[in-house]
Design an enzyme around this catalytic site. Structure first.
Site, PDB file in Angstrom:
ATOM      1  N   ASP A 121      -8.196   8.071  -0.165  1.00 42.02           N
ATOM      2  CA  ASP A 121      -8.734   6.975   0.654  1.00 42.02           C
ATOM      3  C   ASP A 121      -8.617   7.276   2.152  1.00 42.02           C
ATOM      4  OD1 ASP A 121      -9.652   5.396  -1.374  1.00 42.02           O
ATOM      5  OD2 ASP A 121      -7.924   4.063  -1.427  1.00 42.02           O
ATOM      6  N   THR A 134      -8.564   0.352 -10.646  1.00 41.90           N
ATOM      7  CA  THR A 134      -8.020  -0.757  -9.846  1.00 41.90           C
ATOM      8  C   THR A 134      -8.081  -2.027 -10.701  1.00 41.90           C
ATOM      9  OG1 THR A 134      -8.819   0.356  -7.857  1.00 41.90           O
ATOM     10  CG2 THR A 134      -8.193  -1.940  -7.587  1.00 41.90           C
ATOM     11  N   ARG A 153       0.853  -1.193   0.000  1.00 42.16           N
ATOM     12  CA  ARG A 153       0.000   0.000   0.000  1.00 42.16           C
ATOM     13  C   ARG A 153       0.892   1.248   0.000  1.00 42.16           C
ATOM     14  NH1 ARG A 153      -4.977   1.769  -1.450  1.00 42.16           N
ATOM     15  NH2 ARG A 153      -6.155   2.792   0.220  1.00 42.16           N
ATOM     16  N   GLY A 194     -13.235  -2.118  -7.676  1.00 42.27           N
ATOM     17  CA  GLY A 194     -14.583  -1.579  -7.457  1.00 42.27           C
ATOM     18  C   GLY A 194     -14.697  -0.669  -6.252  1.00 42.27           C
ATOM     19  N   GLY A 195     -13.568  -0.097  -5.796  1.00 43.68           N
ATOM     20  CA  GLY A 195     -13.629   0.891  -4.711  1.00 43.68           C
ATOM     21  C   GLY A 195     -14.304   0.319  -3.478  1.00 43.68           C
ATOM     22  N   ILE A 213      -4.178   2.345  -8.615  1.00 38.69           N
ATOM     23  CA  ILE A 213      -3.725   3.733  -8.472  1.00 38.69           C
ATOM     24  C   ILE A 213      -4.925   4.592  -8.036  1.00 38.69           C
ATOM     25  CG2 ILE A 213      -1.704   3.715  -9.990  1.00 38.69           C
ATOM     26  CD1 ILE A 213      -3.520   4.736 -12.238  1.00 38.69           C
ATOM     27  N   ASN A 214      -5.970   3.927  -7.558  1.00 39.91           N
ATOM     28  CA  ASN A 214      -7.237   4.527  -7.147  1.00 39.91           C
ATOM     29  C   ASN A 214      -8.062   4.917  -8.362  1.00 39.91           C
ATOM     30  OD1 ASN A 214      -9.150   5.036  -5.247  1.00 39.91           O
ATOM     31  ND2 ASN A 214      -8.416   7.054  -4.695  1.00 39.91           N
ATOM     32  N   SER A 251      -8.014   0.831   3.012  1.00 43.98           N
ATOM     33  CA  SER A 251      -8.382   0.336   1.679  1.00 43.98           C
ATOM     34  C   SER A 251      -9.554  -0.624   1.791  1.00 43.98           C
ATOM     35  CB  SER A 251      -7.175  -0.382   1.090  1.00 43.98           C
ATOM     36  OG  SER A 251      -7.506  -1.036  -0.108  1.00 43.98           O
ATOM     37  N   SER A 252     -10.187  -0.877   0.654  1.00 41.00           N
ATOM     38  CA  SER A 252     -11.215  -1.926   0.586  1.00 41.00           C
ATOM     39  C   SER A 252     -10.737  -3.126  -0.235  1.00 41.00           C
ATOM     40  CB  SER A 252     -12.493  -1.372  -0.054  1.00 41.00           C
ATOM     41  OG  SER A 252     -12.977  -0.289   0.682  1.00 41.00           O
TER      42      SER A 252
HETATM   43  N1  GLY Z   1      -8.316   2.766  -3.756  1.00 39.79           N
HETATM   44  C1  GLY Z   1      -9.396   1.954  -3.370  1.00 39.79           C
HETATM   45  C2  GLY Z   1      -9.107   1.141  -2.163  1.00 39.79           C
HETATM   46  O1  GLY Z   1      -7.948   0.901  -1.849  1.00 39.79           O
HETATM   47  O2  GLY Z   1     -10.030   0.727  -1.503  1.00 39.79           O
END
Ligand code: GLY
EC number: 2.3.2.2
Length: 560
Positions: free
Chosen positions: A410, A368, A92, A459-460, A387-388, A439-440
């Site tokens: 984030d 992502t 990360r 998918g965020g 990279i978001n 993060s997710s």
């Molecule tokens: N950038 C999305 C996540 O890490 O959840």
């Protein structure tokens, strides 16, 4: 004759899961782009193991999907060795040393309207992806790093053909790409999105990949590449320093392990919230099985119940989760059976809960990417990389070819103010120098006596709920193709609504969910890009499938 995987499954059941290799005799790669899948398979065919293949696949994705993940970003990798030990590689991004909690607020203490946490170099954390390639290659791979980066270097230098997906995402981020001359030069053509079929070359990125191949992590984090990166970033108003780059470290972590029914699930631990949230949702299901609420559950009951689980887990994500090096996350309490029983007990069979009134723990796809790899000896990789947002911050360091992430968004930019995914957070996830944003991303492995799977998706904020629904489908015996293509729904506590794909519910289901008190929000498009490798222990068959929502390719090849 008993199949190889049946023998493995029997042993697995006897051992209560498992140190026996998952030797399927099949190589398989599933990724979001055909060129990346082919690079991974080629690594497997030329002496590489699953870890070589994962690096080769991810490196090509970094070139041909500049909108999703890359050398300017980071991610989480689950690596499972032949002895079934699993390690999580935390790559990360970290907040630069000059970061502070108010850096995205104006003088009135409000979030700045020009959105520097999303656009331009201030949005970028220090990347982890190059360090992950070097680290995984050094400790786990068979082939030299140069061999694993070769396909990516060739595609960066010679170019790849732009596809419709690139065009969609570049159109969406065209404004910010145009603001940065090097981004516009590489990713646009005279300020416009290039036509499908146009060759896109990235020679500076090829040179940077060469430096990494030559010198390992030092080739990126110190020396000429690092000097140039810092110069480009600072000239454009960013705050990276050479010390920030030199200090970057990969962290090896234990994955979160979840036991539910006869399944063993391994998934990402903090600073991904995925593992904790999944553990909570499965924990609540164990405390209060749906059959107790609904002796004969129909589809609407299930959707309601699963939505209520998501609501509760995402609430705890918002309140309590952050980088464990900076935040005292009450992990034991959040996973304890008395807490989860109380949470599950508050689910009403006939009424949607109100997110505002949930009780607290009482303590203190379009961007992502995901890849899944299996080798014939049973090594497995599940990696979600990012990279978001599409094209990250939109800022390209011209001399190095590195497109910077915007993962700083984030963090909770201001307590209670939603980020780009509508997620809220508090002090646990506030911006601090050196910290990793919550993060997710949830790369996951699952084993049951009947099946084993490698699963994940971009998918965020919706990653966790997609993986949750996918895991339930794996356990329920659904076919691989159905698991990745099934219409999706999601609840994340705030906003207090079920978000769903256009085709997720029938009119009758919509009516009945609304009658329970749920607000429904059709997000107006499909989301996610799941990559699944599924082994059935009874038949011995391994299938690899790519989500039909994307342009990915998945191949499973038995090895003689
Ligand atoms: N950038 C999305 C996540 O890490 O959840």
């Amino acid at each position: 004759m008993l199949s190889r995987t049946l023998i493995v499954a029997t042993l697995l059941a006897l051992a209560g899961c498992a140190t026996t290799p998952l030797s399927t005799g099949t190589n398989a790669v599933a990724s979001a782009h055909p060129l990346a899948t082919q690079a991974g398979l080629q690594a497997l065919q030329t002496g590489g193991n699953a870890f070589d293949a994962a690096i080769a696949t991810a490196a090509v994705l970094a070139v041909v999907e500049p909108y999703s993940a890359g050398m300017g970003g980071g991610g989480f990798w689950l690596l499972q060795k032949r002895n079934r030990e699993t390690v999580m590689i935390d790559a990360r991004e970290t907040a630069p040393g000059q970061s502070h909690p108010d850096m995205y607020l104006n003088e009135a203490g409000e979030v700045r309207s020009d959105q520097p946490s999303l656009n331009g170099p201030l949005a970028a954390g220090i990347p982890g992806q190059p360090a992950a390639f070097a680290h995984i290659n050094r400790l786990y791979a068979e082939r030299p790093l140069r061999a694993n980066l070769a396909a990516a270097i060739r595609l960066a230098r010679q170019g790849f053909r732009i596809d419709e997906r690139y065009r969609d995402l570049a159109s969406w981020r065209r404004k910010v790409l145009r603001q940065h001359p090097d981004s516009a030069r590489v990713f646009l053509h005279k300020g416009k999105v290039p036509e499908t079929g146009t060759l896109l070359r990235q020679p500076a990125l090829a040179d940077t990949l060469e430096q990494l191949a030559e010198d390992g992590a030092e080739g990126f984090y110190s020396g000429p590449v690092a000097r140039q990166l810092v110069e480009d970033v600072q000239a454009a108003g960013g705050i990276w320093t050479k010390a920030d780059l030199a200090a970057y470290q990969i962290i090896e972590r234990d994955p979160v392990t979840i036991r539910y029914r006869d399944a063993v699930i391994q998934t990402a631990s903090l600073p991904s919230s995925g593992g904790m949230a999944l553990a909570q949702m499965f924990g609540m299901m164990a405390e209060r099985p749906i059959t107790e609420l609904y002796p004969e559950p129909d589809a609407v009951d299930r959707i309601h119940y699963r939505t209520e689980l998501m609501r509760r887990a995402y609430r705890d994500r918002a309140r309590h989760m952050g980088d464990p090096a900076y935040t005292d996350v009450p992990r034991e309490r959040l996973r304890s059976s008395d807490y989860l029983a109380r949470q599950a007990g508050s689910i009403e069979p006939l009424t949607a809960s109100d997110s505002r009134t949930l009780f607290d723990a009482g303590t203190g796809g379009r961007h992502t990417t995901h890849l899944s790899v299996l080798d014939s000896d049973g090594r497995r990789v599940s990696a979600t990389l990012s990279i978001n947002w599409p094209f990250g911050s939109g800022f390209l360091s011209g001399q190095t070819g590195i497109l910077l992430n915007n993962e700083m968004n984030d963090f909770a930019i201001k307590p209670g103010v939603p980020n780009a995914y509508g997620l809220v957070g508090g002090k646990a996830n506030q911006v601090e120098a050196g910290k990793r944003p919550l993060s997710s991303m949830s790369p996951t492995l699952i084993d049951t006596p009947q099946r084993s799977a490698i699963i994940g998706t971009p998918g965020g904020s919706r990653i966790i709920s997609m993986v949750f629904l996918g895991l339930l489908d794996v356990m329920d015996g659904h076919p691989a193709g159905a698991i990745v293509s099934r219409p999706r729904y999601h609840h994340q506590y705030q906003p207090d609504q079920i978000q769903h794909e256009p085709e997720a519910f029938t009119p009758d289901q919509r009516f009945r969910l609304q009658a329970l008190g749920h607000r429904l929000e059709n997000v107006g498009r499909e989301y996610g890009n799941m990559q699944l490798i599924l082994t059935d222990h009874t038949s011995g068959q391994t299938q690899a499938v790519a989500d039909p929502r994307g342009i990915g390719q998945a191949i499973a090849q038995p090895v003689d």
